[in-house]
Design an enzyme around this catalytic site. Structure first.
Site, short mmCIF file in Angstrom:
data_model
loop_
_atom_site.label_atom_id
_atom_site.label_comp_id
_atom_site.label_asym_id
_atom_site.label_seq_id
_atom_site.Cartn_x
_atom_site.Cartn_y
_atom_site.Cartn_z
N HIS A 135 0.87 -1.19 0.00
CA HIS A 135 0.00 0.00 0.00
C HIS A 135 0.90 1.25 0.00
O HIS A 135 0.95 2.00 0.97
CB HIS A 135 -0.91 -0.03 1.23
CG HIS A 135 -2.08 0.91 1.16
ND1 HIS A 135 -2.38 1.67 0.04
CD2 HIS A 135 -3.04 1.22 2.08
CE1 HIS A 135 -3.45 2.38 0.27
NE2 HIS A 135 -3.88 2.14 1.49
N ASP A 231 -2.96 -1.62 12.32
CA ASP A 231 -3.88 -1.80 11.19
C ASP A 231 -4.86 -2.90 11.58
O ASP A 231 -4.62 -3.62 12.57
CB ASP A 231 -3.06 -2.18 9.94
CG ASP A 231 -3.89 -2.25 8.66
OD1 ASP A 231 -5.06 -1.79 8.66
OD2 ASP A 231 -3.37 -2.78 7.65
N1 NVA Z 1 -4.56 -3.91 5.62
C1 NVA Z 1 -5.78 -3.21 5.29
C2 NVA Z 1 -5.47 -1.81 4.86
C3 NVA Z 1 -6.68 -0.97 4.52
C4 NVA Z 1 -6.32 0.42 4.08
C5 NVA Z 1 -6.51 -3.96 4.20
O1 NVA Z 1 -5.86 -4.39 3.23
O2 NVA Z 1 -7.72 -4.16 4.32
N1 CP Z 2 -6.24 3.92 4.26
C1 CP Z 2 -6.95 3.59 3.18
O1 CP Z 2 -6.43 3.13 2.17
O2 CP Z 2 -8.29 3.84 3.30
P1 CP Z 2 -9.42 3.35 2.29
O3 CP Z 2 -9.46 1.85 2.35
O4 CP Z 2 -10.68 3.98 2.80
O5 CP Z 2 -9.06 3.82 0.91
#
Ligand code: NVA
Ligand code: CP
Length: 313
Positions: A135, A231
């Site tokens: 990410h 997270d």
């Molecule tokens: N680790 C989380 C991040 C969301 C922004 C996911 O992948 O759902």
């Molecule tokens: N942090 C983040 O990526 O948030 P969203 O999943 O709302 O885009």
């Protein structure tokens, strides 16, 4: 030498040098100042951005869409229900068509290979808006928030608590290694980062004087931390693992006791959001004085706008 990243994609952040990341963070700060001063440019006038979503999003969609539109560009939201992507049409073919029609592509979804294929076959800049493994645009906002708070990145100790093999743990490891920070993952042995990525980041760290550690004991891990980061325990696509994660990760919840264990009053709390309050973080911590999560969320927009300015103009 002046930094020039025009035409580049952002797929993992490994492909960016520390100088290029610093350049993006400086530009983000400038974009934020302009935004506060209500200075409006038309830097994306006449340009189009395709935004493909296999997974849900609030912040990432809003950041890309508002940043692009307010500079006069046309962002196009494409959910996976609306387009052919890998089902009736191969990803390569969709990428080639998109590359003939738009100036840039944002992808959020499952496989890292998909965003890599979009970059390879479209010929336009592609931005990874989250995959199962990385990410990177979130990490730009996180680094910006750390820099705003402490005035520096080098040597700052950031501890990630929880699922040490998820996209955030991975991308933070890359970002911290690149910027000479002290990065600690505190997670149970079942949820450690992949060996090959750890090795790659340790190599980067040896060039930047960063420090990377994996410490199972949460109290020990957070000693002297400047930033505590967490997270969700089960990421998008891993909903079936929720119960098992609750069992494994309960000791890694960020609560008042963990915040106190840093031994520093200035420690800040960060979370990419969305958060499940009462699980990975308590209500008191996320709503408390040390939390910077709303600045961090706002910084998504400034960093993403800066990234698009730097790569599209
Ligand atoms: N680790 C989380 C991040 C969301 C922004 C996911 O992948 O759902
Ligand atoms: N942090 C983040 O990526 O948030 P969203 O999943 O709302 O885009």
């Amino acid at each position: 030498m002046a930094v020039n990243i025009t035409g580049r994609s952002l797929l993992t952040l490994l492909e960016y040098s520390p100088e290029e990341i610093s350049f993006l963070l400086d530009l983000s700060a400038q974009v934020k100042r302009e935004s506060r001063a209500k200075v409006i440019h038309r830097r994306f006038a006449g340009k189009t951005l395709a935004m493909i979503f296999e997974k849900r999003s609030t912040r990432t969609r809003l950041a890309f869409e508002t940043a692009f539109a307010e500079e006069g560009g046309h962002p196009i939201f494409l959910s996976i229900q609306d387009i052919q992507l890998g089902a009736k049409e191969s990803i390569e073919d969709t990428a080639r068509v998109l590359g003939r029609m738009v100036d840039a592509i944002m992808f959020r979804g499952y496989k890292q290979e998909t965003v890599e294929a979009l970059a390879k076959y479209s010929g336009v800049p592609v931005y990874n808006g989250l995959t199962d493994v990385y990410h990177p645009t979130q990490v730009l906002a996180d680094l910006m928030t750390v820099q705003e708070t402490f005035g520096r990145l080098r040597g700052v100790k950031l501890v990630f608590m929880g699922d040490g093999r998820n996209n955030m743990a991975n991308s933070l490891m890359i970002g911290c290694a690149k910027m000479g920070m002290h990065y600690v993952i505190s997670s149970p042995k079942e949820l450690k980062p992949e060996e090959s990525l750890l090795r790659t980041c340790l190599e980067v760290a040896s060039e930047t004087q960063a420090k990377i550690e994996i410490i199972e004991d949460p109290q020990k891990a957070v000693e002297g931390a400047d930033v505590i980061y967490t997270d969700v325990w089960a990421s998008m696509g891993e909903e079936s693992k929720q119960q098992e994660r609750e069992r494994l990760l309960r000791p890694y919840q960020v609560n008042d006791a963990i915040m106190k264990s840093t031994g520093k009053r200035e420690t800040i709390f960060l979370h990419c959001l969305p958060a499940v309050k009462g699980q990975e973080v308590t209500f008191e911590v996320i709503e408390g004085k040390q939390s910077r999560v709303w600045d961090e969320a706002e910084n998504r927009k400034h960093t993403i706008k800066a990234l698009m300015i730097a790569t599209l103009l």
